[in-house]
Enzyme design. Structure first.
Site, PDB file in Angstrom:
ATOM      1  CE  LYS A   1      39.332  58.188  29.790  1.00  0.00           C
ATOM      2  NZ  LYS A   1      38.848  58.755  28.842  1.00  0.00           N
TER       3      LYS A   1
ATOM      4  CB  ALA B   1      39.291  68.859  32.026  1.00  0.00           C
TER       5      ALA B   1
ATOM      6  CG  ASP C   1      42.687  58.996  28.747  1.00  0.00           C
ATOM      7  OD1 ASP C   1      43.489  59.663  28.046  1.00  0.00           O
ATOM      8  OD2 ASP C   1      41.596  58.954  28.209  1.00  0.00           O
TER       9      ASP C   1
ATOM     10  CG  HIS D   1      49.023  24.950  65.239  1.00  0.00           C
ATOM     11  ND1 HIS D   1      49.546  24.350  64.052  1.00  0.00           N
ATOM     12  CD2 HIS D   1      50.078  24.542  66.401  1.00  0.00           C
ATOM     13  CE1 HIS D   1      50.693  23.479  64.807  1.00  0.00           C
ATOM     14  NE2 HIS D   1      50.841  23.683  65.915  1.00  0.00           N
TER      15      HIS D   1
ATOM     16  NE  ARG E   1      44.698  23.282  83.960  1.00  0.00           N
ATOM     17  CZ  ARG E   1      45.735  22.664  83.268  1.00  0.00           C
ATOM     18  NH1 ARG E   1      45.915  23.278  82.300  1.00  0.00           N
ATOM     19  NH2 ARG E   1      46.378  21.932  84.139  1.00  0.00           N
TER      20      ARG E   1
ATOM     21  CG  ASN F   1      46.478  63.610  16.839  1.00  0.00           C
ATOM     22  OD1 ASN F   1      47.742  63.597  17.163  1.00  0.00           O
ATOM     23  ND2 ASN F   1      45.682  64.382  17.188  1.00  0.00           N
TER      24      ASN F   1
END
Length: 484
Positions: A27, A15, A108, A368, A445, A175
């Site tokens: 966090k 929380a 965490d 390429h 072309r 702890n």
């Protein structure tokens, strides 16, 4: 029901805001080795076979809940940040079945190994404890609550850093904040007071309540105190990342993967890698990536949510996302496979080739400088350098299909949607705006026309000639020499 068969419920406290992260992200959602920190705690609880997992949320509750929403995970809101005791009570309210031991974890501390937690729970049950505290030993335990022991080494109390005397601050046993309680914990927690400097309800006060009732409280000491490292800021986050990444890479090395310079390689926990894969320095492997045996991952490649089949080679500096590379294919260097790219067996994708939503069948070669988007290309087709599939008309993407055995000359543009039949040829430099029949040669072309003297007239214009001497001296000399 025996001690060993009693169910286990897990409450994960997640929380907190984590203001020192200086982030809009809660966090516990900051990622470490491919998972949000809180997801590591959920994974550990699942690995233990927990009957029920409750995540206590507060700051950014909706974001946290969305990130770890999955079957078997419940949520409880801590509306006000009144301490760990209040957070535990919020979580315990969702434990409606009773009759279970309760393991408390934090959102965490992603380094805690499931095996360590398994040993903690086993010790709690074997010794018949009402409460077991997971502790560690450090030369300097600043920031942690201290374990105060009495005669015979019994755990008498836990003193928070801000409430500790100088003598208590000198204690090295700390702890971890991880506990196993018997089923009485929720009822006892309602009796926790907030008579302390912070005015908060400390979960550690359960120790005194258990002892006052004559119950046994024991400690289980960690062999590696780094397992309970948390992250309060970005520096702490990088420390967690480095430790977890080292573990992950060591696991792959033991499983038969070769990693050059492991300290430079990032592999997220969700990635699967087969035996005899070679990973070169600087590679990043992320998400649901799967790499089969014998593949090679080149230096500084980035691969996300992709499948790499047997013996495929991804050369240096290539980027793959949601792509599939067939057995024996090679990609790169400096290639990019975007989402929806599927390469068959033995496909060659060379330098500076980009694919997206493209299927290339076995043996296709694009060596390429090509863009292949929204296209299917049949087996053994050769795609010349500079080929572009022009798939976008400004509003919509269009699909093209190229048959098998096609030869596409260099600098070709396929203006989608197009169909090119099997075994067709396309002359280099063509802009293909009609379909090409099977076996045909397409030439699209303009005929070359040489205009004599055009360059001299262009550069001789007054607005250009005066700049030539300064910027292009050779050309200025040529212009002087060739003027009649």
């Amino acid at each position: 029901m025996t001690e060993q068969t009693r169910p286990l419920d897990v409450v994960i406290l997640a929380a907190g805001q984590g203001t020192r992260m200086n982030s809009a992200l809660p966090k516990v959602l900051h990622p470490v080795a491919g998972r949000p920190m809180v997801a590591w705690a959920v994974k550990a609880a699942r690995d233990l076979g927990a009957r029920k997992i409750v995540v206590v949320t507060g700051h950014g509750a909706e974001q946290v809940e969305a990130a770890v929403q999955q079957p078997g995970v419940a949520f409880a809101r801590q509306e006000r940040q009144l301490g760990t005791g209040d957070a535990f009570l919020s979580g315990a309210s969702a434990l409606t079945e009773g009759g279970a031991d309760i393991l408390v974890l934090y959102g965490d501390t992603p380094l805690l190994r499931p095996d360590t937690l398994r040993e903690l729970v086993a010790s709690h049950r074997e010794q018949g404890s009402a409460m077991t505290v997971l502790t560690g030993e450090l030369p300097d335990a600043t920031g942690y609550g201290r374990i105060v022991r009495g005669e015979g080494g019994a755990v008498e109390r836990i003193v928070e850093q801000k409430d500790a005397s100088d003598a208590e601050k000198a204690i090295g046993e700390f702890n971890s904040g991880v506990y196993v309680f018997d089923e009485r914990a929720p009822e006892l927690a309602r009796r926790i007071g907030n008579d302390n400097k912070a005015g908060e309800y400390y979960l550690t006060d359960l120790l005194g309540l258990y002892r006052a009732g004559g119950a046994t409280v024991r400690a289980f000491r960690l062999s590696d105190p780094d397992e309970v490292l948390g992250a309060n800021d970005r520096a702490g986050l990088t420390q967690l990342e480095a430790t977890l990444q080292r573990r992950i890479n060591e696991g792959h090395l033991k499983a038969g993967v070769s990693i050059s310079l492991p300290g430079t390689v990032l592999i997220e926990d969700t990635v699967e890698i087969g035996r005899d894969v070679v990973i070169e320095p600087g590679a990043l492997l992320r998400g649901q990536t799967r790499i089969a045996g014998g593949a090679v991952i080149g230096a500084y490649s980035v691969i996300t949510d992709s499948v790499i089949h047997e013996r495929a080679v991804i050369k240096a500096h290539s980027v793959l996302e949601q792509a599939e590379v067939g057995a024996g294919s090679d990609v790169g260097p400096f290639a990019r496979l975007r989402p929806g790219s599927v390469l068959g067996e033995g496909v060659h994708i060379g330098n500076f080739v980009e694919t997206k939503n493209a299927r290339l069948d076995a043996g296709v070669k694009a060596g390429h400088l090509a863009y292949l988007g929204d296209v299917e290309i049949g087996a053994e087709t050769n795609v010349g350098a500079g080929t572009i599939v022009a798939n976008f008309d400004g509003l919509n993407k269009h699909q093209s299909k190229v048959g098998a055995g096609v030869f596409i000359g260099s600098n070709t543009t396929l203006i989608a949607p197009r169909v090119v039949g099997d075994a067709a040829f396309i002359a280099g430099g063509s802009a293909i705006h009609d379909d090409v029949p099977e076996g045909a040669m397409a030439v699209a072309r303009g005929k070359q026309r040489n205009i004599e003297g055009w360059a001299r007239r262009y550069w001789a214009a007054p607005e250009r000639r005066e700049k030539l001497a300064k910027k292009l001296p050779w050309l200025a000399g040529w212009l002087s020499r060739t003027q009649g």
